[in-house]
Design a protein around this motif. Structure first.
Motif, PDB file in Angstrom:
ATOM      1  N   ALA A  14       0.830  -1.202   0.000  1.00  0.00           N
ATOM      2  CA  ALA A  14       0.000   0.000   0.000  1.00  0.00           C
ATOM      3  C   ALA A  14       0.868   1.256   0.000  1.00  0.00           C
ATOM      4  O   ALA A  14       0.574   2.236  -0.702  1.00  0.00           O
ATOM      5  CB  ALA A  14      -0.931  -0.001   1.213  1.00  0.00           C
ATOM      6  N   ALA A  15       1.953   1.237   0.779  1.00  0.00           N
ATOM      7  CA  ALA A  15       2.862   2.381   0.816  1.00  0.00           C
ATOM      8  C   ALA A  15       3.512   2.593  -0.546  1.00  0.00           C
ATOM      9  O   ALA A  15       3.689   3.735  -0.995  1.00  0.00           O
ATOM     10  CB  ALA A  15       3.924   2.170   1.893  1.00  0.00           C
ATOM     11  N   ALA A  16       3.866   1.493  -1.210  1.00  0.00           N
ATOM     12  CA  ALA A  16       4.482   1.612  -2.532  1.00  0.00           C
ATOM     13  C   ALA A  16       3.533   2.280  -3.512  1.00  0.00           C
ATOM     14  O   ALA A  16       3.944   3.133  -4.314  1.00  0.00           O
ATOM     15  CB  ALA A  16       4.899   0.233  -3.036  1.00  0.00           C
ATOM     16  N   GLU A  17       2.260   1.935  -3.455  1.00  0.00           N
ATOM     17  CA  GLU A  17       1.289   2.547  -4.373  1.00  0.00           C
ATOM     18  C   GLU A  17       1.074   4.025  -4.058  1.00  0.00           C
ATOM     19  O   GLU A  17       0.696   4.805  -4.941  1.00  0.00           O
ATOM     20  CB  GLU A  17      -0.037   1.783  -4.316  1.00  0.00           C
ATOM     21  N   ASP A  74       7.683  -1.586 -11.827  1.00  0.00           N
ATOM     22  CA  ASP A  74       6.486  -2.430 -11.878  1.00  0.00           C
ATOM     23  C   ASP A  74       5.214  -1.586 -11.757  1.00  0.00           C
ATOM     24  O   ASP A  74       4.237  -1.786 -12.495  1.00  0.00           O
ATOM     25  CB  ASP A  74       6.528  -3.470 -10.761  1.00  0.00           C
ATOM     26  N   LEU A  75       5.220  -0.645 -10.820  1.00  0.00           N
ATOM     27  CA  LEU A  75       4.025   0.181 -10.620  1.00  0.00           C
ATOM     28  C   LEU A  75       3.756   1.040 -11.846  1.00  0.00           C
ATOM     29  O   LEU A  75       2.597   1.208 -12.260  1.00  0.00           O
ATOM     30  CB  LEU A  75       4.205   1.052  -9.381  1.00  0.00           C
ATOM     31  N   SER A  76       4.820   1.578 -12.435  1.00  0.00           N
ATOM     32  CA  SER A  76       4.645   2.409 -13.629  1.00  0.00           C
ATOM     33  C   SER A  76       4.085   1.598 -14.788  1.00  0.00           C
ATOM     34  O   SER A  76       3.328   2.127 -15.631  1.00  0.00           O
ATOM     35  CB  SER A  76       5.978   3.036 -14.035  1.00  0.00           C
ATOM     36  N   ALA A  77       4.421   0.314 -14.837  1.00  0.00           N
ATOM     37  CA  ALA A  77       3.921  -0.555 -15.910  1.00  0.00           C
ATOM     38  C   ALA A  77       2.519  -1.071 -15.622  1.00  0.00           C
ATOM     39  O   ALA A  77       1.937  -1.789 -16.443  1.00  0.00           O
ATOM     40  CB  ALA A  77       4.872  -1.731 -16.106  1.00  0.00           C
ATOM     41  N   LEU A 113       1.441 -11.757  -8.960  1.00  0.00           N
ATOM     42  CA  LEU A 113       1.679 -10.576  -9.783  1.00  0.00           C
ATOM     43  C   LEU A 113       0.487 -10.367 -10.707  1.00  0.00           C
ATOM     44  O   LEU A 113       0.124 -11.258 -11.477  1.00  0.00           O
ATOM     45  CB  LEU A 113       2.967 -10.734 -10.600  1.00  0.00           C
ATOM     46  N   LEU A 114      -0.130  -9.192 -10.617  1.00  0.00           N
ATOM     47  CA  LEU A 114      -1.309  -8.864 -11.409  1.00  0.00           C
ATOM     48  C   LEU A 114      -0.888  -7.918 -12.522  1.00  0.00           C
ATOM     49  O   LEU A 114      -0.565  -6.747 -12.268  1.00  0.00           O
ATOM     50  CB  LEU A 114      -2.376  -8.221 -10.523  1.00  0.00           C
ATOM     51  N   ASN A 115      -0.862  -8.416 -13.738  1.00  0.00           N
ATOM     52  CA  ASN A 115      -0.440  -7.623 -14.884  1.00  0.00           C
ATOM     53  C   ASN A 115      -1.581  -6.750 -15.402  1.00  0.00           C
ATOM     54  O   ASN A 115      -2.759  -7.090 -15.231  1.00  0.00           O
ATOM     55  CB  ASN A 115       0.056  -8.532 -16.009  1.00  0.00           C
ATOM     56  N   PRO A 116      -1.260  -5.639 -16.067  1.00  0.00           N
ATOM     57  CA  PRO A 116      -2.313  -4.786 -16.633  1.00  0.00           C
ATOM     58  C   PRO A 116      -3.034  -5.495 -17.769  1.00  0.00           C
ATOM     59  O   PRO A 116      -2.432  -6.331 -18.461  1.00  0.00           O
ATOM     60  CB  PRO A 116      -1.535  -3.562 -17.140  1.00  0.00           C
ATOM     61  N   PRO A 117      -4.300  -5.203 -17.988  1.00  0.00           N
ATOM     62  CA  PRO A 117      -5.078  -5.888 -19.039  1.00  0.00           C
ATOM     63  C   PRO A 117      -4.461  -5.763 -20.426  1.00  0.00           C
ATOM     64  O   PRO A 117      -4.579  -6.686 -21.242  1.00  0.00           O
ATOM     65  CB  PRO A 117      -6.448  -5.200 -18.974  1.00  0.00           C
TER      66      PRO A 117
END
Length: 321
Positions: free
Chosen positions: A210-213, A251-254, A276-280
């Motif tokens: 959560a802190a990373a986001e 990772d967050l930027s992607a 790991l949840l990848n973007p659609p």
């Protein structure tokens, strides 16, 4: 006379089983010794003579330790122990290669991991105290094999630690012998609350993500990680805190997010297994999961080893006609 002896054996098993479920070390040792010939006979009948039998017997003893509380009929503990051996042998025989003595640790029917089982009864704190008594070299493969959910095979442990499969096998053999001694040595000592420690680590994993986001992963690293923290993969050092921060930011930027699936927390070693949840729009950006394997020194994480789960094998294309 024979009938009397036959009736006495299950009764004695029941007494020892109940004592073992209450945390009596010597009772569990007596149970394993009483039924060792029958357990070994099952292993030999399925595997034939060889080193695989010894490996299965050692694994079965540790699985029995973690699951003894699940025995509902204490007088039938003998068949229960032989069932553990039989299941272990069948798992081994199903493996495509005989390099690994056991593809994965047998799990209870409800799907609980060994760690989840240990959390439900009094033996959990004693077991963790014994694990902490192992050397770091032996502790890591034991924790991965018996307490993780996705790094249990010899090949996976070898990849995570950056060592050959043969070395994994050797270290686990040494660890099992050392663990047996450590269990006896720590039986009467005070034990930390492993469940409370694990719950706190679950919370920390969620709070870290959560802190990373929120863009505050740098503060987490400053507060919880050593200044000389090392980031590793397959046993090789890749960099330090800067690379750790860059990796998370990348990772967050992607659009990649992480979700905790399993947490294993000792005083000196913590494993966070993440999905790991990848973007659609980029479903193959990252593998399906990653494990953070972290060691602690003075209450701070000083080594972070990353192990990425293997990508699912793509379906083979049909042969051209």
């Amino acid at each position: 006379m024979n009938g009397t002896l036959q009736n006495a054996a299950p009764a004695q098993d029941a007494i020892l089983t109940r004592a073992a479920q209450a945390g009596d070390v010597s009772a569990l040792a007596q149970l394993l010794e009483r039924h060792r010939p029958g357990m070994r006979a099952v292993a030999i009948s399925l595997l034939g003579p060889g080193t695989d039998v010894d490996d299965v017997m050692q694994d079965a003893a540790l699985v029995a330790l973690g699951r003894i509380v699940d025995v509902r009929d204490p007088e039938a503990v003998g068949p229960w122990l032989r069932m553990i051996v039989r299941n272990s042998c069948r798992t081994l025989l199903r493996a495509s290669r005989r390099v690994e003595p056991l593809a994965q640790v047998p799990l209870p029917p409800d799907g609980d991991t060994p760690e989840q089982v240990l959390q439900r009864h009094a033996l959990r704190d004693w077991v963790w105290e014994a694990v902490e008594a192992l050397t770091p070299t032996l502790r890591l493969p034991v924790v991965l094999r018996y307490f993780s959910t996705g790094i249990t095979s010899y090949q996976q442990i070898a990849q995570a630690c950056g060592i050959p499969v043969g070395t994994v096998r050797s270290r686990l053999n040494q660890a099992r012998a050392a663990l047996a001694q450590a269990l006896t040595a720590t039986a009467a000592t005070a034990h930390d609350d492993a469940l409370r420690r694990t719950q706190a680590s679950w919370l920390e994993a969620h709070e870290t993500l959560a802190a990373a986001e929120r863009g505050e992963f740098g503060k987490v690293v400053r507060d919880r990680y050593s200044r000389e923290v090392s980031l590793l993969a397959a046993g090789e050092r890749l960099g330090g805190a800067d690379l750790l921060l860059a990796g998370m930011d990348g990772d967050l930027s992607a659009g990649v997010r992480q979700r905790p699936l399993n947490v294993t927390a000792g005083r000196s070693l913590v494993v966070w297994e993440m999905e790991l949840l990848n973007p659609p729009d980029d479903p193959d950006h990252c593998p399906p999961g990653v494990a953070w394997i972290m060691t602690l020194d003075g209450g701070r994480f000083d080594r972070v080893s990353l192990y990425h789960a293997a990508r699912p094998q793509a379906a083979s294309s049909p042969a051209a006609s």
